[in-house]
Design a protein around this motif. Sequence first.
Motif, mmCIF file in Angstrom:
data_model
loop_
_atom_site.group_PDB
_atom_site.id
_atom_site.type_symbol
_atom_site.label_atom_id
_atom_site.label_comp_id
_atom_site.label_asym_id
_atom_site.label_seq_id
_atom_site.Cartn_x
_atom_site.Cartn_y
_atom_site.Cartn_z
ATOM 1 N N LEU A 18 25.416 11.240 46.706
ATOM 2 C CA LEU A 18 25.860 11.519 48.071
ATOM 3 C C LEU A 18 26.828 12.700 48.142
ATOM 4 C CD1 LEU A 18 26.323 7.842 49.247
ATOM 5 C CD2 LEU A 18 24.824 9.517 50.350
ATOM 6 N N GLU A 19 27.339 13.134 47.018
ATOM 7 C CA GLU A 19 28.276 14.253 46.993
ATOM 8 C C GLU A 19 27.625 15.545 46.518
ATOM 9 O OE1 GLU A 19 31.295 12.703 44.467
ATOM 10 O OE2 GLU A 19 32.097 11.319 45.972
ATOM 11 N N ARG A 20 26.331 15.511 46.299
ATOM 12 C CA ARG A 20 25.629 16.691 45.792
ATOM 13 C C ARG A 20 25.075 17.546 46.924
ATOM 14 N NH1 ARG A 20 20.958 15.161 42.081
ATOM 15 N NH2 ARG A 20 20.768 17.433 42.140
ATOM 16 N N ASP A 21 24.735 18.782 46.574
ATOM 17 C CA ASP A 21 24.012 19.712 47.454
ATOM 18 C C ASP A 21 24.751 20.027 48.748
ATOM 19 O OD1 ASP A 21 21.842 19.717 45.624
ATOM 20 O OD2 ASP A 21 21.133 17.833 46.486
ATOM 21 N N ASN A 31 42.777 23.543 61.237
ATOM 22 C CA ASN A 31 43.138 23.473 59.827
ATOM 23 C C ASN A 31 42.172 22.596 59.024
ATOM 24 O OD1 ASN A 31 45.421 25.080 60.187
ATOM 25 N ND2 ASN A 31 46.656 23.307 60.824
ATOM 26 N N GLY A 32 41.250 21.965 59.728
ATOM 27 C CA GLY A 32 40.323 21.068 59.056
ATOM 28 C C GLY A 32 39.074 21.776 58.557
ATOM 29 N N GLY A 33 38.034 20.991 58.372
ATOM 30 C CA GLY A 33 36.769 21.541 57.908
ATOM 31 C C GLY A 33 35.710 20.461 57.875
ATOM 32 N N TYR A 34 34.617 20.753 57.224
ATOM 33 C CA TYR A 34 33.502 19.805 57.174
ATOM 34 C C TYR A 34 32.605 20.160 55.995
ATOM 35 C CZ TYR A 34 31.178 23.770 59.413
ATOM 36 O OH TYR A 34 30.704 25.030 59.694
ATOM 37 N N TRP A 35 31.777 19.207 55.613
ATOM 38 C CA TRP A 35 30.820 19.436 54.529
ATOM 39 C C TRP A 35 29.507 19.926 55.126
ATOM 40 C CZ3 TRP A 35 32.268 19.519 49.607
ATOM 41 C CH2 TRP A 35 33.447 18.858 49.245
ATOM 42 N N LYS A 36 28.887 20.873 54.437
ATOM 43 C CA LYS A 36 27.641 21.459 54.916
ATOM 44 C C LYS A 36 26.662 21.585 53.759
ATOM 45 C CE LYS A 36 25.797 25.557 57.302
ATOM 46 N NZ LYS A 36 25.080 24.762 58.307
ATOM 47 N N SER A 42 18.124 21.228 51.829
ATOM 48 C CA SER A 42 18.828 20.074 51.246
ATOM 49 C C SER A 42 19.188 19.017 52.280
ATOM 50 C CB SER A 42 20.117 20.534 50.550
ATOM 51 O OG SER A 42 19.841 21.408 49.492
ATOM 52 N N LEU A 43 19.239 19.403 53.564
ATOM 53 C CA LEU A 43 19.707 18.472 54.586
ATOM 54 C C LEU A 43 18.861 17.202 54.670
ATOM 55 C CD1 LEU A 43 21.721 17.795 56.748
ATOM 56 C CD2 LEU A 43 20.374 19.135 58.384
ATOM 57 N N PRO A 44 17.513 17.271 54.706
ATOM 58 C CA PRO A 44 16.726 16.028 54.749
ATOM 59 C C PRO A 44 16.985 15.121 53.541
ATOM 60 C CG PRO A 44 15.355 17.903 55.324
ATOM 61 C CD PRO A 44 16.641 18.463 54.802
ATOM 62 N N HIS A 78 32.026 10.275 61.050
ATOM 63 C CA HIS A 78 32.095 11.563 60.370
ATOM 64 C C HIS A 78 30.941 12.470 60.812
ATOM 65 C CE1 HIS A 78 35.050 9.650 57.780
ATOM 66 N NE2 HIS A 78 35.312 10.819 57.236
ATOM 67 N N GLY A 79 29.775 11.853 61.005
ATOM 68 C CA GLY A 79 28.631 12.657 61.435
ATOM 69 C C GLY A 79 28.814 13.223 62.828
ATOM 70 N N ASP A 80 29.432 12.443 63.713
ATOM 71 C CA ASP A 80 29.643 12.901 65.088
ATOM 72 C C ASP A 80 30.761 13.937 65.173
ATOM 73 O OD1 ASP A 80 27.659 11.224 65.939
ATOM 74 O OD2 ASP A 80 29.015 9.612 66.579
ATOM 75 N N ARG A 81 31.861 13.694 64.429
ATOM 76 C CA ARG A 81 33.024 14.567 64.550
ATOM 77 C C ARG A 81 32.927 15.814 63.683
ATOM 78 N NH1 ARG A 81 37.044 12.933 62.347
ATOM 79 N NH2 ARG A 81 36.434 10.956 61.380
ATOM 80 N N GLN A 82 32.241 15.681 62.550
ATOM 81 C CA GLN A 82 32.231 16.793 61.606
ATOM 82 C C GLN A 82 30.807 17.315 61.370
ATOM 83 O OE1 GLN A 82 34.277 14.763 58.394
ATOM 84 N NE2 GLN A 82 36.242 15.663 58.992
ATOM 85 N N SER A 83 30.043 16.557 60.566
ATOM 86 C CA SER A 83 28.663 16.959 60.268
ATOM 87 C C SER A 83 27.925 15.791 59.655
ATOM 88 C CB SER A 83 28.647 18.147 59.295
ATOM 89 O OG SER A 83 29.180 17.749 58.032
ATOM 90 N N ILE A 84 26.607 15.833 59.684
ATOM 91 C CA ILE A 84 25.786 14.799 59.040
ATOM 92 C C ILE A 84 26.139 14.715 57.560
ATOM 93 C CG2 ILE A 84 23.435 14.218 58.334
ATOM 94 C CD1 ILE A 84 22.501 15.365 61.019
ATOM 95 N N GLU A 85 26.342 15.871 56.957
ATOM 96 C CA GLU A 85 26.679 15.903 55.534
ATOM 97 C C GLU A 85 28.011 15.194 55.270
ATOM 98 O OE1 GLU A 85 24.677 19.959 56.352
ATOM 99 O OE2 GLU A 85 25.694 18.367 57.456
ATOM 100 N N SER A 86 28.997 15.401 56.156
ATOM 101 C CA SER A 86 30.289 14.727 55.993
ATOM 102 C C SER A 86 30.128 13.218 56.107
ATOM 103 C CB SER A 86 31.273 15.226 57.056
ATOM 104 O OG SER A 86 31.568 16.596 56.866
#
Length: 238
Positions: A18-21, A31-36, A42-44, A78-86
């Motif tokens: 779950l932490e790869r790709d 000041n925040g961020g997100y995983w992409k 790789s998203l699917p 996390h998916g709603d506020r940041q990204s699906i990857e997060s």
Amino acid sequence: MRDPQNLLAWARSQADELERDMSWQTAEYSNGGYWKATDAQSLPTIQGRAVAALEFLRRYAGSESEWVRRAQSVYDSHGDRQSIESGARALGPLLREWAAQVAAGVIDVLGARVWAETGLASTDLMEQVRRLNADRGSHPAAAIILCGAAVEIKLRGLVESQGLQMSERPSMGAYYRLLRKADLLTAQDVKDLEQLAGLRNSAAHGQFEALSLERAGLAEQQANIMLRRLDEIENAEA
């Protein structure tokens, strides 16, 4: 995947997956961020890993457990506020903690006790059947009744491990009808079980004229085949 050690190994491995790709992206206006995902392809795969993790927890922690509620909440928020990857990545720590608590004996794997109890009971009964059928002086009814009991115990275990709700009084027939309704048994499975149940009922109700040592031997073969079939279904569902 009924072995608890295999389950724990899978949970820990999936947490790593779950932490790869993906890579960390700094937000442009905060000041925040997100995983992409490192690339669009790789998203699917990342989404699939998240779905697999959620389904794993439903199956082995329990669909109504706090683990599943928390995992779904973490993934969605996390998916709603940041990204699906997060959202996907946030599931990793939950999986690791679930595995740690199972390993420490704090919680149980859903269905593990049922697997152990029904497996031991069925094995013990079939060993008694083998000894009875080897004794030419024993009455065939005894072995036939035990064959039915071994299969009924296994059916009950499958019903309980799948979390299916009974609407009939518990019996061999009620178990296999419920499993058929849930598409876990085929029509042929039910036909074979009906034959064994009928033979068991004849023995239980003293209808000895239809019984013989040969029929007892056939019941032993049928029971062993059905027990292997139920093991296959359990392993496939696991």
